[in-house]
Design a protein around this motif. Structure first.
Motif, PDB file in Angstrom:
ATOM      1  N   GLU A   1      -7.120  -2.582  53.297  1.00 18.60           N
ATOM      2  CA  GLU A   1      -7.403  -3.994  53.500  1.00 18.60           C
ATOM      3  C   GLU A   1      -8.763  -4.370  52.924  1.00 18.60           C
ATOM      4  OE1 GLU A   1      -5.724  -5.722  57.341  1.00 18.60           O
ATOM      5  OE2 GLU A   1      -6.155  -3.642  57.882  1.00 18.60           O
ATOM      6  N   GLU A   2      -8.870  -5.616  52.514  1.00 19.05           N
ATOM      7  CA  GLU A   2     -10.105  -6.107  51.918  1.00 19.05           C
ATOM      8  C   GLU A   2     -10.743  -7.138  52.836  1.00 19.05           C
ATOM      9  OE1 GLU A   2      -9.183  -7.692  48.113  1.00 19.05           O
ATOM     10  OE2 GLU A   2      -8.643  -5.759  47.241  1.00 19.05           O
ATOM     11  N   PRO A   3     -12.066  -7.272  52.796  1.00 15.10           N
ATOM     12  CA  PRO A   3     -12.718  -8.314  53.582  1.00 15.10           C
ATOM     13  C   PRO A   3     -12.390  -9.692  53.032  1.00 15.10           C
ATOM     14  CG  PRO A   3     -14.293  -7.234  52.134  1.00 15.10           C
ATOM     15  CD  PRO A   3     -13.018  -6.461  52.027  1.00 15.10           C
ATOM     16  N   ALA A   4     -12.758 -10.728  53.774  1.00  9.02           N
ATOM     17  CA  ALA A   4     -12.447 -12.100  53.365  1.00  9.02           C
ATOM     18  C   ALA A   4     -13.077 -12.454  52.020  1.00  9.02           C
ATOM     19  CB  ALA A   4     -12.916 -13.070  54.441  1.00  9.02           C
ATOM     20  N   SER A   5     -14.195 -11.816  51.708  1.00  6.22           N
ATOM     21  CA  SER A   5     -14.881 -12.098  50.447  1.00  6.22           C
ATOM     22  C   SER A   5     -14.097 -11.605  49.239  1.00  6.22           C
ATOM     23  CB  SER A   5     -16.265 -11.425  50.434  1.00  6.22           C
ATOM     24  OG  SER A   5     -16.120 -10.012  50.468  1.00  6.22           O
ATOM     25  N   GLY A   6     -13.143 -10.673  49.467  1.00  8.56           N
ATOM     26  CA  GLY A   6     -12.373 -10.115  48.364  1.00  8.56           C
ATOM     27  C   GLY A   6     -13.053  -8.966  47.654  1.00  8.56           C
ATOM     28  N   LYS A   7     -14.285  -8.655  48.046  1.00 12.62           N
ATOM     29  CA  LYS A   7     -15.017  -7.559  47.403  1.00 12.62           C
ATOM     30  C   LYS A   7     -14.589  -6.226  48.016  1.00 12.62           C
ATOM     31  CE  LYS A   7     -19.137 -10.278  46.314  1.00 12.62           C
ATOM     32  NZ  LYS A   7     -20.606 -10.396  46.491  1.00 12.62           N
ATOM     33  N   ARG A   8     -14.199  -5.319  47.171  1.00  8.56           N
ATOM     34  CA  ARG A   8     -13.765  -4.016  47.661  1.00  8.56           C
ATOM     35  C   ARG A   8     -14.957  -3.199  48.130  1.00  8.56           C
ATOM     36  NH1 ARG A   8      -9.209  -2.164  43.151  1.00  8.56           N
ATOM     37  NH2 ARG A   8      -7.789  -3.935  43.496  1.00  8.56           N
ATOM     38  N   ARG A   9     -14.771  -2.533  49.256  1.00  9.67           N
ATOM     39  CA  ARG A   9     -15.839  -1.698  49.791  1.00  9.67           C
ATOM     40  C   ARG A   9     -15.441  -0.235  49.660  1.00  9.67           C
ATOM     41  NH1 ARG A   9     -18.244  -3.847  55.334  1.00  9.67           N
ATOM     42  NH2 ARG A   9     -19.727  -2.221  54.741  1.00  9.67           N
ATOM     43  N   VAL A  10     -16.226   0.507  48.931  1.00 12.82           N
ATOM     44  CA  VAL A  10     -15.959   1.933  48.744  1.00 12.82           C
ATOM     45  C   VAL A  10     -16.276   2.692  50.024  1.00 12.82           C
ATOM     46  CG1 VAL A  10     -16.660   3.996  47.483  1.00 12.82           C
ATOM     47  CG2 VAL A  10     -16.328   1.840  46.266  1.00 12.82           C
ATOM     48  N   THR A  11     -17.361   2.307  50.681  1.00  7.61           N
ATOM     49  CA  THR A  11     -17.740   2.964  51.925  1.00  7.61           C
ATOM     50  C   THR A  11     -17.972   1.928  53.012  1.00  7.61           C
ATOM     51  OG1 THR A  11     -20.071   2.944  51.272  1.00  7.61           O
ATOM     52  CG2 THR A  11     -18.821   4.948  50.791  1.00  7.61           C
ATOM     53  N   VAL A  12     -17.727   2.331  54.247  1.00  7.82           N
ATOM     54  CA  VAL A  12     -17.978   1.485  55.414  1.00  7.82           C
ATOM     55  C   VAL A  12     -18.812   2.310  56.389  1.00  7.82           C
ATOM     56  CG1 VAL A  12     -16.942   0.215  57.340  1.00  7.82           C
ATOM     57  CG2 VAL A  12     -15.818   0.224  55.093  1.00  7.82           C
ATOM     58  N   SER A  13     -19.984   1.813  56.704  1.00  3.05           N
ATOM     59  CA  SER A  13     -20.880   2.547  57.593  1.00  3.05           C
ATOM     60  C   SER A  13     -20.356   2.522  59.022  1.00  3.05           C
ATOM     61  CB  SER A  13     -22.285   1.938  57.547  1.00  3.05           C
ATOM     62  OG  SER A  13     -22.274   0.641  58.131  1.00  3.05           O
ATOM     63  N   LEU A  14     -20.864   3.412  59.833  1.00  5.02           N
ATOM     64  CA  LEU A  14     -20.459   3.463  61.238  1.00  5.02           C
ATOM     65  C   LEU A  14     -20.843   2.171  61.945  1.00  5.02           C
ATOM     66  CD1 LEU A  14     -19.304   4.972  63.659  1.00  5.02           C
ATOM     67  CD2 LEU A  14     -21.543   6.068  63.954  1.00  5.02           C
ATOM     68  N   GLU A  15     -22.012   1.633  61.626  1.00  2.00           N
ATOM     69  CA  GLU A  15     -22.471   0.390  62.243  1.00  2.00           C
ATOM     70  C   GLU A  15     -21.499  -0.751  61.925  1.00  2.00           C
ATOM     71  OE1 GLU A  15     -26.399  -2.548  62.279  1.00  2.00           O
ATOM     72  OE2 GLU A  15     -26.356  -0.743  61.016  1.00  2.00           O
ATOM     73  N   SER A  16     -21.092  -0.862  60.665  1.00  5.19           N
ATOM     74  CA  SER A  16     -20.156  -1.912  60.281  1.00  5.19           C
ATOM     75  C   SER A  16     -18.786  -1.692  60.922  1.00  5.19           C
ATOM     76  CB  SER A  16     -20.010  -1.952  58.753  1.00  5.19           C
ATOM     77  OG  SER A  16     -21.210  -2.373  58.143  1.00  5.19           O
ATOM     78  N   PHE A  17     -18.351  -0.446  60.961  1.00  2.00           N
ATOM     79  CA  PHE A  17     -17.056  -0.123  61.550  1.00  2.00           C
ATOM     80  C   PHE A  17     -17.003  -0.511  63.021  1.00  2.00           C
ATOM     81  CE2 PHE A  17     -14.315   2.965  63.799  1.00  2.00           C
ATOM     82  CZ  PHE A  17     -13.107   2.671  63.203  1.00  2.00           C
ATOM     83  N   ARG A  18     -18.079  -0.211  63.720  1.00  2.00           N
ATOM     84  CA  ARG A  18     -18.125  -0.518  65.153  1.00  2.00           C
ATOM     85  C   ARG A  18     -18.249  -2.018  65.402  1.00  2.00           C
ATOM     86  NH1 ARG A  18     -22.259   4.277  67.221  1.00  2.00           N
ATOM     87  NH2 ARG A  18     -20.657   5.869  67.585  1.00  2.00           N
ATOM     88  N   ALA A  19     -19.028  -2.692  64.557  1.00  2.00           N
ATOM     89  CA  ALA A  19     -19.310  -4.106  64.798  1.00  2.00           C
ATOM     90  C   ALA A  19     -18.147  -5.015  64.453  1.00  2.00           C
ATOM     91  CB  ALA A  19     -20.554  -4.517  64.032  1.00  2.00           C
ATOM     92  N   LYS A  20     -17.562  -4.771  63.266  1.00  2.00           N
ATOM     93  CA  LYS A  20     -16.546  -5.704  62.773  1.00  2.00           C
ATOM     94  C   LYS A  20     -15.306  -5.020  62.259  1.00  2.00           C
ATOM     95  CE  LYS A  20     -20.063  -9.056  61.381  1.00  2.00           C
ATOM     96  NZ  LYS A  20     -20.627  -9.828  60.268  1.00  2.00           N
ATOM     97  N   GLY A  21     -15.277  -3.706  62.323  1.00  2.00           N
ATOM     98  CA  GLY A  21     -14.132  -2.985  61.766  1.00  2.00           C
ATOM     99  C   GLY A  21     -14.297  -2.809  60.281  1.00  2.00           C
ATOM    100  N   ALA A  22     -13.285  -2.239  59.635  1.00  2.00           N
ATOM    101  CA  ALA A  22     -13.363  -1.900  58.219  1.00  2.00           C
ATOM    102  C   ALA A  22     -13.395  -3.109  57.314  1.00  2.00           C
ATOM    103  CB  ALA A  22     -12.185  -1.010  57.840  1.00  2.00           C
ATOM    104  N   LEU A  23     -13.112  -4.305  57.830  1.00  2.00           N
ATOM    105  CA  LEU A  23     -13.098  -5.490  56.975  1.00  2.00           C
ATOM    106  C   LEU A  23     -14.392  -6.265  57.044  1.00  2.00           C
ATOM    107  CD1 LEU A  23      -9.513  -6.860  57.551  1.00  2.00           C
ATOM    108  CD2 LEU A  23     -10.352  -5.263  55.832  1.00  2.00           C
ATOM    109  N   SER A  24     -15.435  -5.757  57.711  1.00  2.00           N
ATOM    110  CA  SER A  24     -16.692  -6.489  57.809  1.00  2.00           C
ATOM    111  C   SER A  24     -17.384  -6.549  56.477  1.00  2.00           C
ATOM    112  CB  SER A  24     -17.595  -5.825  58.823  1.00  2.00           C
ATOM    113  OG  SER A  24     -17.913  -4.504  58.426  1.00  2.00           O
TER     114      SER A  24
END
Length: 211
Positions: free
Chosen positions: A188-211
């Motif tokens: 899945e991609e975030p609303a911005s449409g920019k692909r994320r190669v990595t997702v930090s633990l902070e981002s994962f916890r705060a907003k999930g993989a689509l943050s």
């Protein structure tokens, strides 16, 4: 767009000045072990938090103001890099230009190892180069000691390929990090449409993989 991490790689590899795609006048040159910034044409700041407070020591988010772009000025433009300034240490060349001690990677894509070290997202990009069987991938830190490798591929990867990826990651993250390779049908991609190669633990916890 070129990042400062890429600029430093070019200067180390080619021994020449490099510039940024967004701010053509910005140059980072490697000379006598120092990374000089052309402050005559661009101002670089490093920040500690979203409020814009300057970092006294250690890495911070990079903010750039170009001084010669009269058509579309960029003022305190956050280009997505992190860097550490070399405060108070003059360059051996005597020109008085500001120095960067290091360029530390990209914002929001740092993977933090169980022993507290940071691994920049660029490591994972280079890790996956040339793996033609893989259509897309994403590295998501789902726990302090767990890194999930999400892979889209036409066919299941051979066990030997998975073992090689795991071993190469473990060399950098250390033995305490669990590497979980997971084949997925979609990333899945975030609303911005920019692909994320990595997702930090902070981002994962705060907003999930689509943050």
């Amino acid at each position: 767009a070129a990042t400062m991490l890429g600029l430093v790689y070019l200067t180390q590899t080619l021994g020449a000045n490099a510039t940024s795609a967004e701010i053509a006048e910005l140059q980072v040159s490697l000379e006598k072990g120092a990374r000089k910034v052309t402050s005559q044409t661009a101002l670089i700041e490093t920040l500690v938090d979203p409020k814009g407070r300057a970092v006294a020591d250690g890495p911070g988010d990079v903010v750039i103001t170009d001084l010669h772009n009269f058509a579309m000025p960029l003022v305190r433009y956050q280009n997505g890099d992190r860097a550490t300034a070399m405060n108070g240490d003059p360059c051996a060349c005597g020109r008085g230009l500001p120095l960067l001690r290091s360029v530390d990677g990209r914002i929001l894509d740092m993977i933090v190892t169980p022993d507290g070290r940071s691994v920049p997202g660029e490591f994972f990009v280079h890790l996956m180069l040339g793996r033609t069987a893989i259509k897309r991938y994403q590295f998501v830190q789902v726990a302090t000691d767990a890194l999930e490798v999400r892979i889209m591929s036409h066919d299941a990867l051979p066990g030997s390929e998975c073992d090689l990826i795991t071993a190469q990651i473990a060399k950098v993250t250390g033995p305490l990090m669990r590497i979980l390779i997971k084949r997925v049908d979609a990333i899945e991609e975030p609303a911005s449409g920019k692909r994320r190669v990595t997702v930090s633990l902070e981002s994962f916890r705060a907003k999930g993989a689509l943050s």
